[in-house]
Design a protein around this motif. Structure first.
Motif, PDB file in Angstrom:
ATOM      1  N   VAL A 120       0.868  -1.184   0.000  1.00 29.02           N
ATOM      2  CA  VAL A 120       0.000   0.000   0.000  1.00 29.02           C
ATOM      3  C   VAL A 120       0.904   1.233   0.000  1.00 29.02           C
ATOM      4  CG1 VAL A 120      -1.741   1.281   1.321  1.00 29.02           C
ATOM      5  CG2 VAL A 120      -1.778  -1.220   1.300  1.00 29.02           C
ATOM      6  N   THR A 121       0.697   2.122  -0.968  1.00 24.14           N
ATOM      7  CA  THR A 121       1.538   3.327  -1.000  1.00 24.14           C
ATOM      8  C   THR A 121       0.780   4.559  -0.494  1.00 24.14           C
ATOM      9  OG1 THR A 121       0.925   3.653  -3.301  1.00 24.14           O
ATOM     10  CG2 THR A 121       3.029   2.554  -2.878  1.00 24.14           C
ATOM     11  N   ALA A 122      -0.538   4.486  -0.465  1.00 25.51           N
ATOM     12  CA  ALA A 122      -1.298   5.626   0.065  1.00 25.51           C
ATOM     13  C   ALA A 122      -2.671   5.174   0.531  1.00 25.51           C
ATOM     14  CB  ALA A 122      -1.454   6.698  -1.012  1.00 25.51           C
ATOM     15  N   VAL A 123      -3.119   5.799   1.608  1.00 24.39           N
ATOM     16  CA  VAL A 123      -4.502   5.641   2.071  1.00 24.39           C
ATOM     17  C   VAL A 123      -5.049   7.063   2.146  1.00 24.39           C
ATOM     18  CG1 VAL A 123      -6.021   4.787   3.895  1.00 24.39           C
ATOM     19  CG2 VAL A 123      -3.855   3.616   3.447  1.00 24.39           C
ATOM     20  N   ASP A 124      -5.798   7.466   1.129  1.00 23.28           N
ATOM     21  CA  ASP A 124      -6.273   8.849   1.063  1.00 23.28           C
ATOM     22  C   ASP A 124      -7.722   8.941   1.499  1.00 23.28           C
ATOM     23  OD1 ASP A 124      -3.875   9.804  -0.208  1.00 23.28           O
ATOM     24  OD2 ASP A 124      -4.569   8.844  -2.057  1.00 23.28           O
ATOM     25  N   PRO A 125      -8.005   9.749   2.511  1.00 27.50           N
ATOM     26  CA  PRO A 125      -9.409   9.915   2.906  1.00 27.50           C
ATOM     27  C   PRO A 125     -10.178  10.606   1.782  1.00 27.50           C
ATOM     28  CG  PRO A 125      -7.906  11.005   4.461  1.00 27.50           C
ATOM     29  CD  PRO A 125      -7.089  10.570   3.295  1.00 27.50           C
ATOM     30  N   LEU A 126     -11.365  10.088   1.471  1.00 29.30           N
ATOM     31  CA  LEU A 126     -12.216  10.720   0.448  1.00 29.30           C
ATOM     32  C   LEU A 126     -13.368  11.460   1.111  1.00 29.30           C
ATOM     33  CD1 LEU A 126     -12.471   7.723  -2.058  1.00 29.30           C
ATOM     34  CD2 LEU A 126     -11.052   9.763  -2.325  1.00 29.30           C
ATOM     35  N   ALA A 172      -9.419   6.049  -0.450  1.00 31.15           N
ATOM     36  CA  ALA A 172      -8.872   5.435  -1.661  1.00 31.15           C
ATOM     37  C   ALA A 172      -7.570   4.754  -1.265  1.00 31.15           C
ATOM     38  CB  ALA A 172      -8.631   6.489  -2.734  1.00 31.15           C
ATOM     39  N   LEU A 173      -7.435   3.486  -1.628  1.00 27.38           N
ATOM     40  CA  LEU A 173      -6.203   2.740  -1.355  1.00 27.38           C
ATOM     41  C   LEU A 173      -5.402   2.651  -2.641  1.00 27.38           C
ATOM     42  CD1 LEU A 173      -7.574  -0.417   0.544  1.00 27.38           C
ATOM     43  CD2 LEU A 173      -6.783   1.749   1.545  1.00 27.38           C
ATOM     44  N   THR A 174      -4.117   2.962  -2.563  1.00 29.15           N
ATOM     45  CA  THR A 174      -3.250   2.823  -3.735  1.00 29.15           C
ATOM     46  C   THR A 174      -2.218   1.737  -3.452  1.00 29.15           C
ATOM     47  OG1 THR A 174      -3.534   5.176  -4.138  1.00 29.15           O
ATOM     48  CG2 THR A 174      -1.785   4.080  -5.379  1.00 29.15           C
ATOM     49  N   PHE A 175      -2.037   0.853  -4.424  1.00 33.93           N
ATOM     50  CA  PHE A 175      -1.053  -0.237  -4.314  1.00 33.93           C
ATOM     51  C   PHE A 175       0.010  -0.057  -5.386  1.00 33.93           C
ATOM     52  CE2 PHE A 175      -5.150  -1.932  -2.990  1.00 33.93           C
ATOM     53  CZ  PHE A 175      -4.846  -2.494  -1.762  1.00 33.93           C
ATOM     54  N   ALA A 176       1.250  -0.325  -5.034  1.00 29.84           N
ATOM     55  CA  ALA A 176       2.325  -0.331  -6.028  1.00 29.84           C
ATOM     56  C   ALA A 176       2.422  -1.730  -6.626  1.00 29.84           C
ATOM     57  CB  ALA A 176       3.645   0.033  -5.357  1.00 29.84           C
ATOM     58  N   GLY A 185       3.587  -0.625 -20.373  1.00 26.52           N
ATOM     59  CA  GLY A 185       4.105  -1.729 -19.559  1.00 26.52           C
ATOM     60  C   GLY A 185       3.124  -2.326 -18.571  1.00 26.52           C
ATOM     61  N   GLY A 186       1.829  -2.059 -18.693  1.00 30.06           N
ATOM     62  CA  GLY A 186       0.863  -2.602 -17.735  1.00 30.06           C
ATOM     63  C   GLY A 186       0.582  -1.603 -16.634  1.00 30.06           C
ATOM     64  N   ALA A 187       0.020  -2.107 -15.524  1.00 34.01           N
ATOM     65  CA  ALA A 187      -0.412  -1.219 -14.444  1.00 34.01           C
ATOM     66  C   ALA A 187       0.690  -1.069 -13.401  1.00 34.01           C
ATOM     67  CB  ALA A 187      -1.675  -1.778 -13.796  1.00 34.01           C
ATOM     68  N   ALA A 188       1.232   0.140 -13.253  1.00 35.10           N
ATOM     69  CA  ALA A 188       2.280   0.386 -12.249  1.00 35.10           C
ATOM     70  C   ALA A 188       1.661   0.584 -10.879  1.00 35.10           C
ATOM     71  CB  ALA A 188       3.093   1.615 -12.633  1.00 35.10           C
ATOM     72  N   GLU A 189       0.396   1.038 -10.852  1.00 35.63           N
ATOM     73  CA  GLU A 189      -0.291   1.143  -9.565  1.00 35.63           C
ATOM     74  C   GLU A 189      -1.770   0.850  -9.728  1.00 35.63           C
ATOM     75  OE1 GLU A 189       0.348   5.158  -8.087  1.00 35.63           O
ATOM     76  OE2 GLU A 189      -1.568   5.768  -8.960  1.00 35.63           O
ATOM     77  N   LEU A 190      -2.387   0.456  -8.639  1.00 34.50           N
ATOM     78  CA  LEU A 190      -3.816   0.175  -8.615  1.00 34.50           C
ATOM     79  C   LEU A 190      -4.418   1.066  -7.543  1.00 34.50           C
ATOM     80  CD1 LEU A 190      -3.608  -3.740  -8.409  1.00 34.50           C
ATOM     81  CD2 LEU A 190      -3.971  -2.385 -10.482  1.00 34.50           C
ATOM     82  N   ARG A 191      -5.601   1.627  -7.857  1.00 32.12           N
ATOM     83  CA  ARG A 191      -6.251   2.470  -6.851  1.00 32.12           C
ATOM     84  C   ARG A 191      -7.719   2.059  -6.758  1.00 32.12           C
ATOM     85  NH1 ARG A 191      -7.614   8.672  -6.492  1.00 32.12           N
ATOM     86  NH2 ARG A 191      -6.942   9.126  -4.355  1.00 32.12           N
ATOM     87  N   VAL A 192      -8.177   1.821  -5.552  1.00 30.43           N
ATOM     88  CA  VAL A 192      -9.579   1.443  -5.352  1.00 30.43           C
ATOM     89  C   VAL A 192     -10.225   2.360  -4.322  1.00 30.43           C
ATOM     90  CG1 VAL A 192      -9.250  -1.012  -5.904  1.00 30.43           C
ATOM     91  CG2 VAL A 192      -9.005  -0.250  -3.537  1.00 30.43           C
ATOM     92  N   GLY A 193     -11.542   2.467  -4.403  1.00 27.48           N
ATOM     93  CA  GLY A 193     -12.296   3.229  -3.411  1.00 27.48           C
ATOM     94  C   GLY A 193     -12.966   2.260  -2.452  1.00 27.48           C
ATOM     95  N   VAL A 194     -12.867   2.537  -1.157  1.00 27.00           N
ATOM     96  CA  VAL A 194     -13.473   1.668  -0.141  1.00 27.00           C
ATOM     97  C   VAL A 194     -14.347   2.512   0.771  1.00 27.00           C
ATOM     98  CG1 VAL A 194     -13.024   0.085   1.786  1.00 27.00           C
ATOM     99  CG2 VAL A 194     -11.432   0.161  -0.146  1.00 27.00           C
TER     100      VAL A 194
END
Ligand code: FES
Length: 373
Positions: free
Chosen positions: A15-21, A27-31, A75-84
């Protein structure tokens, strides 16, 4: 995409970021490490399954990706971001909001899902409620960035401005593409300016609103996403307005009893089971093909086919076990099944012979599933 990634394989991602929405969503960001970027390449609108193994057992939840999808040839997905969004009593969402921090690791399955708009020229619209914005944000931002003359209209419904997820990201679309992105934001519990009345977005209101906003019949595709009630109302309004079923795509964010607690899971609409109320044989066997390997195993009384397969193949794909996410979709090669419920498969998929393994019970003594198709 690697076969192992298609079928239930998880990789630990940082997990590279947990951003409050909002007060109750992040929003969780994964490397994604370079060697896995192709595995995690995703189409706009797809979701990922996250897994957490705690003392109480394993919990899996699907969350939609919200970022622009990686373009082909990159090159594909360098990061993934989802909303929770926090769900009352939700095992995973509580963990995500209260405990998870940058630097932690979460197990993530490869992207999946068929609520997808591959970028192409045209005029598209979405009707979303609450966290239903998540996949549509990916769909709209990918489309507008990649197809110069495509247009997108977003009709979103939220309770209040403060509870609205991705407010800034959506405003940013409006700033970047003012001529190609249209936004109608309806707040059900807040007075609004600009002449839009507050209150719920229902069939009657949509039937009046949509023709005033858009050339309804000429639209190239409709994307409905959010709570079951809103998606049903929107679907009925579109039917009343003469929109063909083949142009309507839907994903329900269902909050009901799924394994491990009532977290939000995503899936598509209920369309009926394949053979309801059919008698169940005393003994039955399931044969399943998964990543090119087949096996046959007995099915215990009352258990869904997925559980029989999982006892012998721990890599069988699943997430919600509640008929909503579609992760356990398999092709029925032989035999007949009865499904308890289906919020995931479209009528065309049922007609083509697909079933949800987590909801399927054998009706014939021999049943054969193919997870590879
Ligand atoms: S695991 Fe989600 S629909 Fe079967």
């Amino acid at each position: 995409m690697a076969a192992a990634a298609r079928h239930g394989a998880f990789h630990p991602l940082r997990v590279t970021a947990v951003d409050p929405l909002t007060d109750d969503s992040v929003a969780l960001t994964f490397a994604v490490p370079a060697e896995l970027r192709d595995v995690y390449r995703y189409a706009p609108g797809q979701h990922i399954t996250l897994r957490r193994t705690a003392e109480a057992g394993e919990v899996r939840r699907t969350y939609s990706l919200c970022g622009p999808a990686p373009a082909p040839g990159t090159g594909g997905a360098a990061e993934l971001r989802v909303g929770v969004r926090l769900v009352d009593g939700g095992v995973f969402s509580t963990y995500a909001l209260k405990e998870l921090a940058a630097g932690d690791t979460v197990e993530v399955m490869a992207p999946a899902g068929r609520f997808v708009l591959e970028p192409r020229p045209g005029h598209f619209a979405a009707i979303v409620g609450g966290s239903g914005i998540t996949p549509v944000l990916s769909i709209a931002s990918t489309l507008l960035a990649r197809v110069p003359d495509a247009r997108f209209c977003l009709i979103r419904s939220d309770r209040t401005t403060a509870s609205t997820m991705f407010l800034e990201e959506v405003a940013d679309l409006k700033d970047r593409w003012p001529d190609r992105f249209q936004l109608v934001h309806i707040l059900s519990r807040e007075e609004q300016q600009a002449g839009l009345p507050s209150g719920r977005l229902d069939e009657e209101r949509l039937t009046r609103l949509l023709p005033a906003l858009l050339p309804v019949e000429a639209m190239d595709g409709w994307f409905l996403c959010g709570p079951h009630g809103l998606v049903r109302e929107a679907e009925r309004a579109l039917r009343t307005l003469g929109v063909g079923r083949d142009r309507v795509h839907q994903e329900i964010f269902h909050v009901d009893t799924v394994s491990g607690g009532p977290d939000t899971a995503s899936g598509t609409a209920p369309v009926g089971s394949s053979t309801a109320a059919a008698p169940v044989p005393a003994r039955s066997t399931v044969t399943a093909k998964l990543d090119g390997r087949s096996g046959s195993w007995p099915v215990r009384e009352g258990e869904p086919l997925l559980d029989a397969v999982l006892r012998n193949r721990a890599d069988a794909p699943y997430a919600c076990k509640g008929g909503v996410c579609g992760t356990c979709r398999a092709f029925l090669v032989r035999g007949e099944v009865r499904m308890d419920r289906n919020f995931a498969l479209e009528p065309e998929e049922l007609d083509a012979g697909y079933v949800l393994a987590c909801q399927s019970h054998p009706v014939t003594e021999e049943v054969e599933l193919d997870f590879d198709r």
